[in-house]
Design a protein around this motif. Structure first.
Motif, mmCIF file in Angstrom:
data_model
loop_
_atom_site.group_PDB
_atom_site.id
_atom_site.type_symbol
_atom_site.label_atom_id
_atom_site.label_comp_id
_atom_site.label_asym_id
_atom_site.label_seq_id
_atom_site.Cartn_x
_atom_site.Cartn_y
_atom_site.Cartn_z
ATOM 1 N N LEU A 1 6.025 -23.968 34.734
ATOM 2 C CA LEU A 1 5.604 -24.135 33.347
ATOM 3 C C LEU A 1 4.118 -24.446 33.274
ATOM 4 C CD1 LEU A 1 6.071 -24.526 30.296
ATOM 5 C CD2 LEU A 1 6.751 -26.887 30.808
ATOM 6 N N PHE A 2 3.645 -25.319 34.157
ATOM 7 C CA PHE A 2 2.239 -25.700 34.152
ATOM 8 C C PHE A 2 1.358 -24.544 34.619
ATOM 9 C CE2 PHE A 2 4.537 -29.660 34.247
ATOM 10 C CZ PHE A 2 3.795 -30.489 33.424
ATOM 11 N N VAL A 3 1.874 -23.715 35.512
ATOM 12 C CA VAL A 3 1.133 -22.527 35.934
ATOM 13 C C VAL A 3 0.909 -21.618 34.732
ATOM 14 C CG1 VAL A 3 1.207 -20.449 37.367
ATOM 15 C CG2 VAL A 3 1.988 -22.621 38.308
ATOM 16 N N ALA A 4 1.952 -21.402 33.933
ATOM 17 C CA ALA A 4 1.845 -20.549 32.752
ATOM 18 C C ALA A 4 0.866 -21.134 31.741
ATOM 19 C CB ALA A 4 3.224 -20.368 32.112
ATOM 20 N N GLN A 5 0.875 -22.466 31.586
ATOM 21 C CA GLN A 5 -0.033 -23.100 30.639
ATOM 22 C C GLN A 5 -1.482 -22.953 31.081
ATOM 23 O OE1 GLN A 5 1.464 -27.113 30.416
ATOM 24 N NE2 GLN A 5 3.011 -26.599 28.891
ATOM 25 N N PHE A 6 -1.710 -23.074 32.375
ATOM 26 C CA PHE A 6 -3.077 -22.890 32.875
ATOM 27 C C PHE A 6 -3.545 -21.466 32.597
ATOM 28 C CE2 PHE A 6 -6.175 -21.525 35.976
ATOM 29 C CZ PHE A 6 -7.064 -22.593 36.032
ATOM 30 N N GLY A 7 -2.692 -20.494 32.879
ATOM 31 C CA GLY A 7 -3.048 -19.092 32.655
ATOM 32 C C GLY A 7 -3.344 -18.797 31.198
ATOM 33 N N ALA A 8 -2.544 -19.366 30.311
ATOM 34 C CA ALA A 8 -2.750 -19.147 28.877
ATOM 35 C C ALA A 8 -4.069 -19.758 28.420
ATOM 36 C CB ALA A 8 -1.586 -19.738 28.093
ATOM 37 N N LYS A 9 -4.409 -20.947 28.944
ATOM 38 C CA LYS A 9 -5.667 -21.604 28.578
ATOM 39 C C LYS A 9 -6.850 -20.786 29.078
ATOM 40 C CE LYS A 9 -8.033 -25.121 26.934
ATOM 41 N NZ LYS A 9 -8.015 -25.484 25.502
ATOM 42 N N GLY B 1 -17.885 -22.474 29.973
ATOM 43 C CA GLY B 1 -18.387 -23.563 29.139
ATOM 44 C C GLY B 1 -17.269 -24.372 28.527
ATOM 45 N N ALA B 2 -16.198 -24.600 29.310
ATOM 46 C CA ALA B 2 -15.000 -25.258 28.780
ATOM 47 C C ALA B 2 -15.130 -26.769 28.703
ATOM 48 C CB ALA B 2 -13.786 -24.891 29.631
ATOM 49 N N GLY B 3 -16.190 -27.332 29.286
ATOM 50 C CA GLY B 3 -16.396 -28.772 29.199
ATOM 51 C C GLY B 3 -15.307 -29.604 29.851
ATOM 52 N N GLY B 4 -14.680 -29.052 30.875
ATOM 53 C CA GLY B 4 -13.637 -29.785 31.591
ATOM 54 C C GLY B 4 -12.231 -29.507 31.106
ATOM 55 N N ALA B 5 -12.084 -28.739 30.012
ATOM 56 C CA ALA B 5 -10.744 -28.475 29.466
ATOM 57 C C ALA B 5 -9.876 -27.711 30.454
ATOM 58 C CB ALA B 5 -10.863 -27.693 28.153
ATOM 59 N N LEU B 6 -10.486 -26.765 31.158
ATOM 60 C CA LEU B 6 -9.714 -25.974 32.119
ATOM 61 C C LEU B 6 -9.341 -26.821 33.331
ATOM 62 C CD1 LEU B 6 -8.604 -23.117 32.279
ATOM 63 C CD2 LEU B 6 -10.653 -22.437 33.540
ATOM 64 N N LEU B 7 -10.243 -27.706 33.728
ATOM 65 C CA LEU B 7 -9.935 -28.609 34.836
ATOM 66 C C LEU B 7 -8.817 -29.573 34.461
ATOM 67 C CD1 LEU B 7 -13.412 -29.474 36.397
ATOM 68 C CD2 LEU B 7 -11.476 -28.394 37.544
ATOM 69 N N ASP B 8 -8.773 -29.967 33.189
ATOM 70 C CA ASP B 8 -7.673 -30.827 32.733
ATOM 71 C C ASP B 8 -6.333 -30.119 32.920
ATOM 72 O OD1 ASP B 8 -9.376 -32.844 32.020
ATOM 73 O OD2 ASP B 8 -9.419 -32.338 29.889
ATOM 74 N N GLU B 9 -6.293 -28.817 32.601
ATOM 75 C CA GLU B 9 -5.058 -28.046 32.801
ATOM 76 C C GLU B 9 -4.718 -27.949 34.278
ATOM 77 O OE1 GLU B 9 -2.924 -26.963 30.596
ATOM 78 O OE2 GLU B 9 -4.123 -27.736 28.941
ATOM 79 N N TRP B 10 -5.743 -27.787 35.118
ATOM 80 C CA TRP B 10 -5.518 -27.705 36.570
ATOM 81 C C TRP B 10 -4.952 -29.030 37.088
ATOM 82 C CZ3 TRP B 10 -6.905 -29.900 41.211
ATOM 83 C CH2 TRP B 10 -6.701 -29.136 42.363
ATOM 84 N N ASP B 11 -5.491 -30.156 36.556
ATOM 85 C CA ASP B 11 -4.987 -31.466 36.972
ATOM 86 C C ASP B 11 -3.518 -31.642 36.585
ATOM 87 O OD1 ASP B 11 -7.364 -32.263 38.110
ATOM 88 O OD2 ASP B 11 -8.101 -33.269 36.308
ATOM 89 N N LYS B 12 -3.148 -31.147 35.408
ATOM 90 C CA LYS B 12 -1.742 -31.223 35.000
ATOM 91 C C LYS B 12 -0.865 -30.460 35.974
ATOM 92 C CE LYS B 12 -2.717 -31.420 30.009
ATOM 93 N NZ LYS B 12 -2.580 -30.658 28.739
ATOM 94 N N LEU B 13 -1.341 -29.294 36.379
ATOM 95 C CA LEU B 13 -0.587 -28.469 37.330
ATOM 96 C C LEU B 13 -0.363 -29.207 38.627
ATOM 97 C CD1 LEU B 13 0.610 -25.823 38.423
ATOM 98 C CD2 LEU B 13 -1.721 -25.084 38.914
ATOM 99 N N ASN B 14 -1.404 -29.870 39.135
ATOM 100 C CA ASN B 14 -1.315 -30.541 40.421
ATOM 101 C C ASN B 14 -0.752 -31.945 40.322
ATOM 102 O OD1 ASN B 14 -2.678 -28.799 42.699
ATOM 103 N ND2 ASN B 14 -3.729 -28.387 40.784
ATOM 104 N N ASP B 15 -0.401 -32.343 39.082
ATOM 105 C CA ASP B 15 0.356 -33.591 38.899
ATOM 106 C C ASP B 15 1.728 -33.277 38.325
ATOM 107 O OD1 ASP B 15 0.586 -36.390 39.075
ATOM 108 O OD2 ASP B 15 0.262 -36.584 36.928
ATOM 109 N N SER B 16 2.129 -32.003 38.441
ATOM 110 C CA SER B 16 3.405 -31.558 37.895
ATOM 111 C C SER B 16 4.558 -32.037 38.753
ATOM 112 C CB SER B 16 3.422 -30.028 37.841
ATOM 113 O OG SER B 16 3.437 -29.510 39.155
ATOM 114 N N PRO B 17 5.802 -31.945 38.253
ATOM 115 C CA PRO B 17 6.948 -32.333 39.062
ATOM 116 C C PRO B 17 7.007 -31.606 40.398
ATOM 117 C CG PRO B 17 7.602 -32.101 36.780
ATOM 118 C CD PRO B 17 6.188 -31.608 36.862
ATOM 119 N N GLY B 18 6.609 -30.327 40.429
ATOM 120 C CA GLY B 18 6.641 -29.585 41.679
ATOM 121 C C GLY B 18 5.716 -30.192 42.711
ATOM 122 N N ALA B 19 4.474 -30.545 42.272
ATOM 123 C CA ALA B 19 3.529 -31.169 43.182
ATOM 124 C C ALA B 19 4.021 -32.548 43.608
ATOM 125 C CB ALA B 19 2.163 -31.279 42.503
ATOM 126 N N LYS B 20 4.645 -33.267 42.650
ATOM 127 C CA LYS B 20 5.159 -34.597 42.983
ATOM 128 C C LYS B 20 6.298 -34.511 43.998
ATOM 129 C CE LYS B 20 3.865 -36.855 38.649
ATOM 130 N NZ LYS B 20 4.334 -37.484 37.408
#
Length: 272
Positions: free
Chosen positions: A12-20, A69-88
């Protein structure tokens, strides 16, 4: 038998990152090819990131964020991905192994704790197109896990392998030869036992899949069912059933001595 499988929620988080990523690119009015050129990646890789077929490394996620020029917004999505249940789950696996008194494992490939570096690299490289991520980061994680069996207080490790693990060629003949020689070396350690289920073993074993039963200090046990779908099992009744299943798996396997003889035979015949 309660298998307890569930789909890895990290997809799910992978899809959200791609959409962003796609939304930010389209806001700029850029094509995938133009974005790719700015971050020194191929058009195909950008397409994979946006479709969720692949996941960028942190380095590439930061480069994409800066280029857009995302100002960290894309990195925020990446952080969610790597803090996802799968990563946990992956982090929990390493934490549980680090506390283990005994680990019982069953699989049709060489388990991560017994893999050579070249075998691990070949396995991970084969899955990069589907799972994405950074190969070197994954290698560091696997190397850290394998070091567990070199510790003075290493857990007792039982590995039951299907004979197909010896014949399925990973990375080529030289990689397989090195891996099987290392299995023979590791099996000489007093805290490691390796048993092979021959091709003529019980048929029910074909339905078992990857199974790990870990015993923690105090006797508490946890079960992990691996693969593309995976789940932790902590229910005592279910764990008791898995323990019975593992004993059946062991009964269907050759003895450690005969298993080493089989590995040596396969070495001579397939990887001389």
């Amino acid at each position: 038998m309660p298998w307890g499988n569930q789909v890895d929620p990290s997809r799910l988080f992978v899809a959200q990152f791609g959409a962003k990523l796609r939304a930010l690119r389209e806001q700029r009015g850029w094509s995938q090819a133009k974005l790719a050129a700015k971050v020194f990646l191929s058009h195909a890789r950008i397409a994979q990131f946006e479709s969720g077929e692949s996941v960028p490394s942190q380095h590439h996620a930061q480069a994409l964020d800066e280029a857009l020029g995302a100002g960290g917004a894309l990195l925020d999505e990446w952080d969610k991905l790597n803090d996802s249940p799968g990563a946990k789950w992956a982090q929990k696996l390493m934490n549980v192994e680090g506390k283990a008194v005994e680990i019982r494992h069953f699989s049709d490939i060489v388990p991560a704790l017994l893999q050579t570096e070249s075998y691990t690299r070949a396995i991970l490289a084969e899955g990069m197109e589907f799972y994405g991520g950074d190969l070197e980061e994954k290698m560091r994680y696997r190397t850290h896990r394998r070091a567990l069996l070199d510790r003075p207080d290493a857990p007792r490790f039982w590995s039951v392998l299907k004979e197909s693990a010896l014949s399925w060629v990973v990375g080529g003949t030289e990689v397989m030869r090195e891996q099987l020689l290392d299995l023979l070396r590791m099996a000489r350690r007093p805290h490691i036992s390796i048993q092979i289920v021959p091709f003529v073993g019980p048929r029910f074993l074909s339905d078992v899949g990857m199974l790990t039963i870990t015993t923690l200090p105090g006797g508490r046990e946890v079960v992990y069912r691996g693969g593309i779908q995976g789940a932790w099992v902590t229910n005592r009744a279910a764990i008791a059933e898995y323990s019975v299943l593992y004993k059946q798996v062991q009964r269907g396997a050759l003895s450690p001595h005969d298993s080493m003889a089989l590995i040596d035979k396969v070495l001579g015949e397939k990887y001389p």
